[in-house]
Scaffold this motif. Sequence first.
Motif, mmCIF file in Angstrom:
data_model
loop_
_atom_site.group_PDB
_atom_site.id
_atom_site.type_symbol
_atom_site.label_atom_id
_atom_site.label_comp_id
_atom_site.label_asym_id
_atom_site.label_seq_id
_atom_site.Cartn_x
_atom_site.Cartn_y
_atom_site.Cartn_z
ATOM 1 N N GLY A 380 0.796 -1.219 0.000
ATOM 2 C CA GLY A 380 0.000 0.000 0.000
ATOM 3 C C GLY A 380 0.827 1.267 0.000
ATOM 4 O O GLY A 380 0.270 2.363 -0.012
ATOM 5 N N ALA A 381 2.166 1.135 0.003
ATOM 6 C CA ALA A 381 3.039 2.304 0.143
ATOM 7 C C ALA A 381 3.534 2.800 -1.203
ATOM 8 O O ALA A 381 4.035 2.023 -2.025
ATOM 9 N N LEU A 382 3.415 4.108 -1.423
ATOM 10 C CA LEU A 382 3.893 4.731 -2.656
ATOM 11 C C LEU A 382 5.325 5.237 -2.547
ATOM 12 O O LEU A 382 6.031 5.336 -3.553
ATOM 13 N N GLY A 383 5.771 5.579 -1.324
ATOM 14 C CA GLY A 383 7.122 6.098 -1.145
ATOM 15 C C GLY A 383 8.188 5.193 -1.730
ATOM 16 O O GLY A 383 9.070 5.656 -2.473
ATOM 17 N N PRO A 384 8.156 3.874 -1.411
ATOM 18 C CA PRO A 384 9.171 2.987 -1.986
ATOM 19 C C PRO A 384 9.155 2.955 -3.509
ATOM 20 O O PRO A 384 10.212 2.812 -4.141
ATOM 21 N N LEU A 385 7.976 3.089 -4.117
ATOM 22 C CA LEU A 385 7.902 3.118 -5.584
ATOM 23 C C LEU A 385 8.615 4.343 -6.138
ATOM 24 O O LEU A 385 9.341 4.260 -7.131
ATOM 25 N N ALA A 386 8.389 5.484 -5.489
ATOM 26 C CA ALA A 386 9.002 6.719 -5.973
ATOM 27 C C ALA A 386 10.515 6.705 -5.785
ATOM 28 O O ALA A 386 11.248 7.329 -6.553
ATOM 29 N N ARG A 387 10.982 5.982 -4.761
ATOM 30 C CA ARG A 387 12.424 5.899 -4.519
ATOM 31 C C ARG A 387 13.096 4.833 -5.381
ATOM 32 O O ARG A 387 14.313 4.831 -5.551
ATOM 33 N N ALA A 388 12.323 3.903 -5.920
ATOM 34 C CA ALA A 388 12.884 2.742 -6.601
ATOM 35 C C ALA A 388 13.215 3.032 -8.059
ATOM 36 O O ALA A 388 12.494 3.757 -8.741
ATOM 37 N N ASN A 389 14.308 2.448 -8.515
ATOM 38 C CA ASN A 389 14.587 2.401 -9.952
ATOM 39 C C ASN A 389 14.800 0.960 -10.406
ATOM 40 O O ASN A 389 15.247 0.718 -11.527
ATOM 41 N N ALA A 390 14.467 0.012 -9.513
ATOM 42 C CA ALA A 390 14.635 -1.400 -9.834
ATOM 43 C C ALA A 390 13.680 -2.240 -8.993
ATOM 44 O O ALA A 390 13.234 -1.816 -7.923
ATOM 45 N N LEU A 391 13.373 -3.417 -9.515
ATOM 46 C CA LEU A 391 12.638 -4.436 -8.766
ATOM 47 C C LEU A 391 13.556 -5.646 -8.625
ATOM 48 O O LEU A 391 14.000 -6.208 -9.625
ATOM 49 N N VAL A 392 13.836 -6.029 -7.389
ATOM 50 C CA VAL A 392 14.635 -7.226 -7.141
ATOM 51 C C VAL A 392 13.704 -8.431 -7.131
ATOM 52 O O VAL A 392 12.659 -8.418 -6.472
ATOM 53 N N VAL A 393 14.060 -9.466 -7.856
ATOM 54 C CA VAL A 393 13.244 -10.678 -7.947
ATOM 55 C C VAL A 393 13.712 -11.663 -6.871
ATOM 56 O O VAL A 393 14.883 -12.050 -6.843
ATOM 57 N N ARG A 394 12.771 -12.033 -5.991
ATOM 58 C CA ARG A 394 13.061 -13.073 -4.997
ATOM 59 C C ARG A 394 12.118 -14.231 -5.275
ATOM 60 O O ARG A 394 10.914 -14.132 -5.063
ATOM 61 N N ASP A 395 12.665 -15.329 -5.762
ATOM 62 C CA ASP A 395 11.836 -16.469 -6.137
ATOM 63 C C ASP A 395 11.215 -17.128 -4.920
ATOM 64 O O ASP A 395 11.738 -17.036 -3.804
ATOM 65 N N ALA A 396 10.095 -17.799 -5.151
ATOM 66 C CA ALA A 396 9.417 -18.520 -4.078
ATOM 67 C C ALA A 396 10.370 -19.543 -3.459
ATOM 68 O O ALA A 396 11.049 -20.282 -4.176
ATOM 69 N N ARG A 397 10.413 -19.532 -2.136
ATOM 70 C CA ARG A 397 11.204 -20.486 -1.349
ATOM 71 C C ARG A 397 12.691 -20.471 -1.718
ATOM 72 O O ARG A 397 13.389 -21.475 -1.585
ATOM 73 N N SER A 398 13.167 -19.343 -2.198
ATOM 74 C CA SER A 398 14.592 -19.228 -2.504
ATOM 75 C C SER A 398 15.375 -19.044 -1.207
ATOM 76 O O SER A 398 14.859 -18.501 -0.228
ATOM 77 N N PRO A 399 16.625 -19.487 -1.150
ATOM 78 C CA PRO A 399 17.418 -19.326 0.065
ATOM 79 C C PRO A 399 17.822 -17.875 0.287
ATOM 80 O O PRO A 399 17.742 -17.043 -0.630
ATOM 81 N N ALA A 400 18.232 -17.581 1.512
ATOM 82 C CA ALA A 400 18.738 -16.247 1.813
ATOM 83 C C ALA A 400 19.982 -15.961 0.975
ATOM 84 O O ALA A 400 20.722 -16.876 0.598
#
Length: 415
Positions: A380-400
């Motif tokens: 629900g937050a717009l601030g992170p969108l405005a600060r972002a220039n990338a989307l990091v992909v974290r796959d389902a059940r991926s390790p740390a």
Amino acid sequence: MTRPGADVATDPAVLKAAHTPPLSLPEAQARLLALAPLVPTEQRPVDDCRGYYLCHDLTARRTQPAAPLSAMDGFALRSGDLPGPWCIVGESAAGRPFDRSLGTGEAVRISTGAVVPPDADMVLIKEDATVEGVRVHLTGMAPDPTERHIRPRGMDFGQHKLLLSAGTRLGPAQIALAIAAGHETLTVRRALDLVVIDSGDELAVPGTSLLPHQIPASNGPMLAAMAASQPVRIRRIGPVPDRLDALTDAFAQAAGADLIVTSGGASVGDHDLLRPALEAAGATIDFWRVGIKPGKPLMVARRGAQLILGLPGNPAASFVTGFLFMLPLMRASLGAAEPLPRTTTALLAEPMTAGGSRQEFLRAHWDGRLVTLDSLQDSGALGPLARANALVVRDARSPAVPAGGEVPVYLLDFG
């Protein structure tokens, strides 16, 4: 079909769909692109084609350059006359070539881009020459090889050569290439007609006074701005209240569009009326729900040749699904050879925890080497969108992943 006015949360068709496993991102994208309606073609002036996609392979109608050209300022001469000196008998300038062949011991002044006279096979640059009256002397190094400073005929391309493949997006360089190749117009698909619909009782027209339970309707403008990166004609409807008749009327107003994109009402709550409104408007649901976070309650429907894409109402979910589904669908309808965004890799500035049950798209900032996840990932937050220039992909059940580890990222470039 859901009855108009039925309780959406208890409707059997909705409940059955809600218990169907959501599609994976690749499955949903492939299914969506298979439905993409190709918009009609048109001829456009080349210099008015920025952002459009070629419908056909582009071949050269002429040879570039059409004659050998000098790559430097200096003197055109015959290498067989080395080491000189040479008698200056004229000049070849860009657009004004020397009017005859060179004889033994002759040279012409030549500027960058000028035609090399017949029989000349060398350009002696100014820095390696000294002029005394009408004679030029070699005082530096002769070019090695002797043709080093000459751009041969057809260096860039020859007539009939394939220059760009169908589906290529036309940017500044591609437009220049098409013009240089002799094209005045190109066949492209016309701009896509898009209607964006905001829905939700909590939404108010931006700029109006707000009650405590209201928020400005920002998803529609956000999606329209995202869509504007493509050749598109955009019309916005809304905000539309959470009433079946209001949503059905909005779909009626958008009947002539190639694509309708909605924001909100795609889930299974009592006030999520997108599904029954679509069915009341004569649309058929093709698929619903994708196993991603944010953006699970994505809905795709068809009404004749028209496609309807129902995006979630939370702003981050609307943004992510707009990036992963709306833009690829638009590109496919416009004839793009590669409609899907591509990931690249970046190094994590800080550790990333293991993945959950769904593939996630985390708002982040990339500095060209390191990518930093925003501390706030609420959908629900717009601030992170405005600060972002990338989307990091974290796959389902991926390790740390530790700091410095490689992660796939989508770069958010809407140029």
